[in-house]
Design a protein around this motif. Structure first.
Motif, PDB file in Angstrom:
ATOM      1  N   ALA A 122      -5.142 -18.745   4.029  1.00 39.52           N
ATOM      2  CA  ALA A 122      -4.432 -19.733   4.844  1.00 39.52           C
ATOM      3  C   ALA A 122      -3.332 -20.422   4.028  1.00 39.52           C
ATOM      4  CB  ALA A 122      -5.409 -20.762   5.395  1.00 39.52           C
ATOM      5  N   VAL A 123      -3.611 -20.698   2.765  1.00 41.70           N
ATOM      6  CA  VAL A 123      -2.596 -21.288   1.882  1.00 41.70           C
ATOM      7  C   VAL A 123      -1.415 -20.324   1.721  1.00 41.70           C
ATOM      8  CG1 VAL A 123      -2.129 -21.988  -0.520  1.00 41.70           C
ATOM      9  CG2 VAL A 123      -4.193 -22.799   0.659  1.00 41.70           C
ATOM     10  N   GLU A 124      -1.706 -19.035   1.592  1.00 40.89           N
ATOM     11  CA  GLU A 124      -0.637 -18.040   1.498  1.00 40.89           C
ATOM     12  C   GLU A 124       0.213 -18.026   2.766  1.00 40.89           C
ATOM     13  OE1 GLU A 124      -2.768 -14.394   0.585  1.00 40.89           O
ATOM     14  OE2 GLU A 124      -2.042 -14.506  -1.482  1.00 40.89           O
ATOM     15  N   VAL A 125      -0.442 -18.151   3.927  1.00 36.93           N
ATOM     16  CA  VAL A 125       0.297 -18.195   5.195  1.00 36.93           C
ATOM     17  C   VAL A 125       1.235 -19.396   5.211  1.00 36.93           C
ATOM     18  CG1 VAL A 125       0.104 -18.523   7.699  1.00 36.93           C
ATOM     19  CG2 VAL A 125      -1.449 -16.949   6.530  1.00 36.93           C
ATOM     20  N   CYS A 126       0.715 -20.563   4.827  1.00 32.98           N
ATOM     21  CA  CYS A 126       1.540 -21.780   4.796  1.00 32.98           C
ATOM     22  C   CYS A 126       2.721 -21.623   3.852  1.00 32.98           C
ATOM     23  CB  CYS A 126       0.691 -22.978   4.378  1.00 32.98           C
ATOM     24  SG  CYS A 126      -0.567 -23.451   5.577  1.00 32.98           S
ATOM     25  N   ALA A 127       2.492 -20.975   2.719  1.00 30.48           N
ATOM     26  CA  ALA A 127       3.575 -20.770   1.753  1.00 30.48           C
ATOM     27  C   ALA A 127       4.653 -19.865   2.348  1.00 30.48           C
ATOM     28  CB  ALA A 127       3.015 -20.171   0.462  1.00 30.48           C
ATOM     29  N   ARG A 128       4.229 -18.795   3.026  1.00 33.41           N
ATOM     30  CA  ARG A 128       5.206 -17.903   3.658  1.00 33.41           C
ATOM     31  C   ARG A 128       5.992 -18.625   4.746  1.00 33.41           C
ATOM     32  NH1 ARG A 128       1.109 -13.979   3.389  1.00 33.41           N
ATOM     33  NH2 ARG A 128       0.527 -14.362   5.551  1.00 33.41           N
ATOM     34  N   GLN A 129       5.339 -19.535   5.422  1.00 32.56           N
ATOM     35  CA  GLN A 129       5.985 -20.284   6.497  1.00 32.56           C
ATOM     36  C   GLN A 129       6.723 -21.513   5.988  1.00 32.56           C
ATOM     37  OE1 GLN A 129       2.750 -21.044   9.245  1.00 32.56           O
ATOM     38  NE2 GLN A 129       2.768 -18.950  10.046  1.00 32.56           N
ATOM     39  N   LYS A 130       6.785 -21.641   4.648  1.00 34.87           N
ATOM     40  CA  LYS A 130       7.491 -22.756   3.996  1.00 34.87           C
ATOM     41  C   LYS A 130       6.957 -24.108   4.476  1.00 34.87           C
ATOM     42  CE  LYS A 130      11.658 -19.956   3.343  1.00 34.87           C
ATOM     43  NZ  LYS A 130      11.206 -19.510   2.026  1.00 34.87           N
ATOM     44  N   ASN A 131       5.634 -24.215   4.430  1.00 32.99           N
ATOM     45  CA  ASN A 131       4.964 -25.461   4.817  1.00 32.99           C
ATOM     46  C   ASN A 131       4.032 -25.893   3.689  1.00 32.99           C
ATOM     47  OD1 ASN A 131       3.761 -27.618   6.080  1.00 32.99           O
ATOM     48  ND2 ASN A 131       3.355 -26.537   7.999  1.00 32.99           N
ATOM     49  N   PRO A 132       4.618 -26.330   2.558  1.00 32.98           N
ATOM     50  CA  PRO A 132       3.783 -26.654   1.384  1.00 32.98           C
ATOM     51  C   PRO A 132       2.822 -27.810   1.625  1.00 32.98           C
ATOM     52  CG  PRO A 132       6.057 -27.344   1.034  1.00 32.98           C
ATOM     53  CD  PRO A 132       6.051 -26.521   2.274  1.00 32.98           C
ATOM     54  N   GLN A 133       3.211 -28.785   2.438  1.00 31.58           N
ATOM     55  CA  GLN A 133       2.324 -29.923   2.647  1.00 31.58           C
ATOM     56  C   GLN A 133       1.054 -29.508   3.377  1.00 31.58           C
ATOM     57  OE1 GLN A 133       2.664 -33.043   1.249  1.00 31.58           O
ATOM     58  NE2 GLN A 133       0.525 -33.046   1.911  1.00 31.58           N
ATOM     59  N   GLN A 134       1.175 -28.620   4.366  1.00 34.66           N
ATOM     60  CA  GLN A 134      -0.026 -28.129   5.053  1.00 34.66           C
ATOM     61  C   GLN A 134      -0.916 -27.354   4.092  1.00 34.66           C
ATOM     62  OE1 GLN A 134       0.678 -25.604   8.467  1.00 34.66           O
ATOM     63  NE2 GLN A 134      -1.443 -25.731   9.156  1.00 34.66           N
ATOM     64  N   ALA A 135      -0.286 -26.578   3.204  1.00 33.45           N
ATOM     65  CA  ALA A 135      -1.052 -25.841   2.194  1.00 33.45           C
ATOM     66  C   ALA A 135      -1.797 -26.806   1.276  1.00 33.45           C
ATOM     67  CB  ALA A 135      -0.125 -24.942   1.383  1.00 33.45           C
ATOM     68  N   LEU A 136      -1.129 -27.868   0.853  1.00 35.38           N
ATOM     69  CA  LEU A 136      -1.775 -28.870   0.004  1.00 35.38           C
ATOM     70  C   LEU A 136      -2.931 -29.549   0.723  1.00 35.38           C
ATOM     71  CD1 LEU A 136       1.358 -30.468  -1.693  1.00 35.38           C
ATOM     72  CD2 LEU A 136      -0.533 -29.327  -2.880  1.00 35.38           C
ATOM     73  N   ASP A 137      -2.749 -29.823   1.996  1.00 36.48           N
ATOM     74  CA  ASP A 137      -3.824 -30.452   2.777  1.00 36.48           C
ATOM     75  C   ASP A 137      -5.038 -29.537   2.866  1.00 36.48           C
ATOM     76  OD1 ASP A 137      -2.213 -32.638   3.163  1.00 36.48           O
ATOM     77  OD2 ASP A 137      -1.583 -32.059   5.197  1.00 36.48           O
ATOM     78  N   LEU A 138      -4.799 -28.244   3.061  1.00 37.70           N
ATOM     79  CA  LEU A 138      -5.900 -27.278   3.137  1.00 37.70           C
ATOM     80  C   LEU A 138      -6.665 -27.221   1.814  1.00 37.70           C
ATOM     81  CD1 LEU A 138      -4.216 -24.308   5.053  1.00 37.70           C
ATOM     82  CD2 LEU A 138      -6.259 -25.547   5.799  1.00 37.70           C
ATOM     83  N   ILE A 139      -5.936 -27.184   0.710  1.00 38.98           N
ATOM     84  CA  ILE A 139      -6.583 -27.122  -0.603  1.00 38.98           C
ATOM     85  C   ILE A 139      -7.388 -28.392  -0.864  1.00 38.98           C
ATOM     86  CG2 ILE A 139      -6.169 -27.059  -3.095  1.00 38.98           C
ATOM     87  CD1 ILE A 139      -3.727 -25.281  -2.508  1.00 38.98           C
ATOM     88  N   ALA A 140      -6.793 -29.544  -0.570  1.00 39.59           N
ATOM     89  CA  ALA A 140      -7.491 -30.820  -0.800  1.00 39.59           C
ATOM     90  C   ALA A 140      -8.760 -30.889   0.028  1.00 39.59           C
ATOM     91  CB  ALA A 140      -6.560 -31.980  -0.451  1.00 39.59           C
ATOM     92  N   GLN A 141      -8.676 -30.475   1.282  1.00 41.23           N
ATOM     93  CA  GLN A 141      -9.845 -30.482   2.160  1.00 41.23           C
ATOM     94  C   GLN A 141     -10.929 -29.557   1.621  1.00 41.23           C
ATOM     95  OE1 GLN A 141      -9.671 -30.093   6.775  1.00 41.23           O
ATOM     96  NE2 GLN A 141      -9.858 -28.035   5.990  1.00 41.23           N
ATOM     97  N   TYR A 142     -10.524 -28.384   1.151  1.00 37.72           N
ATOM     98  CA  TYR A 142     -11.484 -27.420   0.605  1.00 37.72           C
ATOM     99  C   TYR A 142     -12.154 -27.967  -0.656  1.00 37.72           C
ATOM    100  CZ  TYR A 142     -13.282 -23.356  -1.856  1.00 37.72           C
ATOM    101  OH  TYR A 142     -14.094 -22.494  -2.546  1.00 37.72           O
ATOM    102  N   LEU A 143     -11.362 -28.462  -1.607  1.00 36.71           N
ATOM    103  CA  LEU A 143     -11.920 -28.939  -2.871  1.00 36.71           C
ATOM    104  C   LEU A 143     -12.793 -30.171  -2.683  1.00 36.71           C
ATOM    105  CD1 LEU A 143      -8.808 -28.464  -5.180  1.00 36.71           C
ATOM    106  CD2 LEU A 143     -10.906 -27.104  -5.180  1.00 36.71           C
TER     107      LEU A 143
END
Length: 255
Positions: free
Chosen positions: A140-161
């Protein structure tokens, strides 16, 4: 040896169902599925595929799809996976709802057969329902990166960790977090993230390189030099280039 013994025990426990009791469909399926898994484990993919396909064609249970789809993934037969997925979901729309591992294979098959947009949708939907599944969140983080949505990727990682139990593999999520924070010009947060990654995995060479680069940019040259030394100790082929960088930083410190 331990793995072979495990398969032998599984076969011994399922054979009595098949040999000493009336041969019900369920008993036959258990035996076939175990034997197909054993053949796959031994590297006999054609025989395993034939047995999985026989089960899929003849059994009353829809759940025999799992072994077949996983085997097709290993042999990269993504077209056949999509055929199975289409057939199964028409009859059983909720079949894959609680099977994230197989859905990740389905998403890979979609992408490989030219339907990357739908693949991304499947992965992002999984990230909402399987928030502590490392492979789901990573993709999912890779998808966000491809879609140029770094903040959503960061939110996903923070939620996971924040919710997943601590694991040795979490260093990669802190590394991804640091990369995204660099993109967002959050150098202080990136430093904290990469330090956390290295606390978990001190042998992570790319982590030491990122740390050294960030420290150098921050002006902390002495610690940057130590970071470069740690990187060079893990990547001997980079020793000459890193030594030149260390020499340059040492001169800068004594100006």
């Amino acid at each position: 040896m331990k793995s072979i013994t495990l398969w032998y025990v599984l076969l011994l426990t399922t054979l009595p169902l098949y040999c000493t009791a009336p041969v019900t469909d369920k008993a036959r399926d258990i035996h076939r599925y175990t034997w197909a898994s054993y053949l796959e484990f031994k590297g006999n993919a054609p025989a395993a595929h034939q047995l999985y396909q026989t089960m899929h064609d003849t059994t009353s249970s829809v759940y025999t799809y799992k072994g077949l789809i996983h085997l097709l993934s290993k042999t990269r037969n993504f077209g056949r996976i999509m055929e199975l997925y289409t057939t199964l979901t028409k009859k059983h729309p909720q079949l894959f709802q609680h099977d994230p591992d197989t859905l990740l294979i389905i998403a890979q098959a979609m992408r490989s057969t030219g339907n990357g947009i739908h693949a991304d949708e499947v992965i992002m939907q999984l990230s909402k329902t399987h928030r502590t599944h490392p492979d789901v969140i990573f993709q999912a983080v890779e998808v966000c990166a491809r879609q140029k949505n770094p903040q959503q990727a960061l939110d996903l990682i923070a939620q996971y960790l924040n919710t997943a139990p601590p694991m040795p593999t979490h260093y990669i999520f802190y590394f991804l977090k640091a990369q995204l924070e660099i993109q967002e010009n959050k150098a202080t947060q990136a430093l904290a993230s990469i330090r956390e990654a290295l606390n978990i995995m001190p042998q992570f060479d790319r982590g030491w390189l990122m740390l050294a680069l960030l420290l150098e940019k921050e002006g902390n040259l002495q610690e940057a030099i130590e970071g470069y030394k740690s990187y060079a100790s893990l990547v001997p082929q980079a020793h000459q280039q890193i030594e030149a960088r260390i020499a340059y930083l040492s001169l800068q410190m004594h100006k």
